[in-house]
Motif scaffolding. Structure first.
Motif: not given
Length: 358
Positions: A220-222, A292, A296, A306-307, A310-311, A313-314
């Motif tokens: 994850h990345e924020y 996630t 987010v 957020f990046y 990745y997965q 889920h947003y």
């Protein structure tokens, strides 16, 4: 395990330890991209800037990146320092002792994964110019990959493993990181850890190899405004307590605004990089999706982003909130690839609105 490529790195507009340069886009002089009609464009910030700003960080949706001309800098020797601080002090320490010190050229921060100090204790690493005439040694494989992987796997075992892992990060890994003792008496610090710039930025990715099939690792990345990093970390700690996913590693870097359409930094931002482990099961997938979505929502509420790689889920609404130029991105995609030759899951899920799809 995926490996890095030049085109892929451009397509996600990656960033690293050089907080003064920011993301990769700031170092690209030009690139060649073959678009859907077979035409090869050489683009740059000044030549066809619309296409350039869409291709960089455009997730491969505009064509095939053929080659890239990058700004380079010489490798030089840095002194590696580390200091342990409380997470609440990070904005002040970064402003005064990192960004405010011109000698500091690279930096990153590791956050505690131990239950008693989870995300509340941090190790700030800085790489500083010293003016030393130390010879820059050749790039070499990291000796600590196997140790790092063992430390990561310990973190999967629960509270005890997390405590051992954080203790290893603080006391063991620094002893196997491969720094050189300075021979320059002018430094008056014979124990100083000297590291070449190229070596500091090198990752072999060997420690990411996961041989435990019942688990999978998730990134994850924020990106948070500096003044909101503490509230976000506090919310992250609360969310981890409500989910089964194990936090293997948490680190912080620094990025800033760039002239690309899908820019993840809307200003000076701390990048919070999370490396998580989940069970390979339906329950594990749902737990990760729930975590996630919560993070987010928290990042957006705090004025962050957020990046996207990745997965997914947003929601599309969250993408539009985090990336205000999303509709411009979609329109540019339509102009350069009207037949939608280049597609991926991001485009299918988050590109055109349902009523716009053919």
């Amino acid at each position: 395990m995926d490996v890095l490529s030049v085109g892929g790195t451009v397509s996600v507009n990656a960033h690293g330890l050089d907080f003064r340069a920011g993301s990769l886009s700031s170092t690209i002089r030009s690139l060649r991209v073959m678009t859907a009609d077979g035409v090869v464009h050489r683009v740059s910030p000044d030549v066809e800037p619309e296409l350039f700003e869409a291709v960089v960080g455009g997730y491969g949706l505009f064509g095939v990146v053929l080659d890239v001309e990058l700004e380079l800098v010489d490798s030089e020797m840095y002194r590696l320092r580390s200091r342990t601080i409380e997470h609440r002090d990070l904005p002040e320490v970064f402003a005064a002792q990192v960004a405010g010190d011109d000698a500091v050229r690279l930096t990153y921060t590791h956050l505690s994964t131990a239950p008693g100090s989870l995300l509340q204790e941090a190790i700030v690493y800085t790489y500083e110019r010293t003016g030393t005439d130390e010879e820059v040694p050749p790039l070499r494989e990291r000796a600590s990959d196997r140790t790092s992987r063992l430390v990561f796997n310990l973190a999967r075992t629960g509270d005890l493993g997390q405590r051992v892992k954080w203790g290893a990060q603080k006391h063991v890994l620094p002893r196997v990181r491969g720094c050189l003792e300075s021979r320059n008496e002018a430094l008056r610090e014979m124990e100083a850890c000297m590291v070449a710039r190229n070596q500091a930025m090198y990752e072999s990715l060997g420690f990411l190899r996961n041989r435990l099939p019942q688990y999978t690792d998730v990134l994850h990345e924020y990106f948070l405004p500096h003044e909101q990093i503490v509230p976000f970390l506090d919310e992250l700690r609360a969310q981890l307590g409500e989910h089964d996913a194990q936090l293997l590693s948490a680190s912080i870097r620094s990025v800033h605004r760039e002239d690309v359409v899908l820019d993840y930094a809307q200003g000076e931002r701390f990048s919070v990089v999370l490396y998580l482990s989940q069970e390979v099961s339906e329950a594990g997938n749902e737990d990760m999706a729930s975590l996630t979505r919560a993070l987010v929502a928290s990042s957006l509420e705090l004025g962050g982003t957020f990046y996207l790689p990745y997965q997914q889920h947003y929601t599309r609404e969250q993408v539009a909130q985090a990336y205000p130029r999303l509709e411009e991105f979609v329109a540019t995609k339509r102009r350069y690839d009207p037949g939608l030759r280049f597609q991926n899951s991001f485009w299918v899920r988050y590109g055109p609105q349902p009523e716009e799809r053919p």
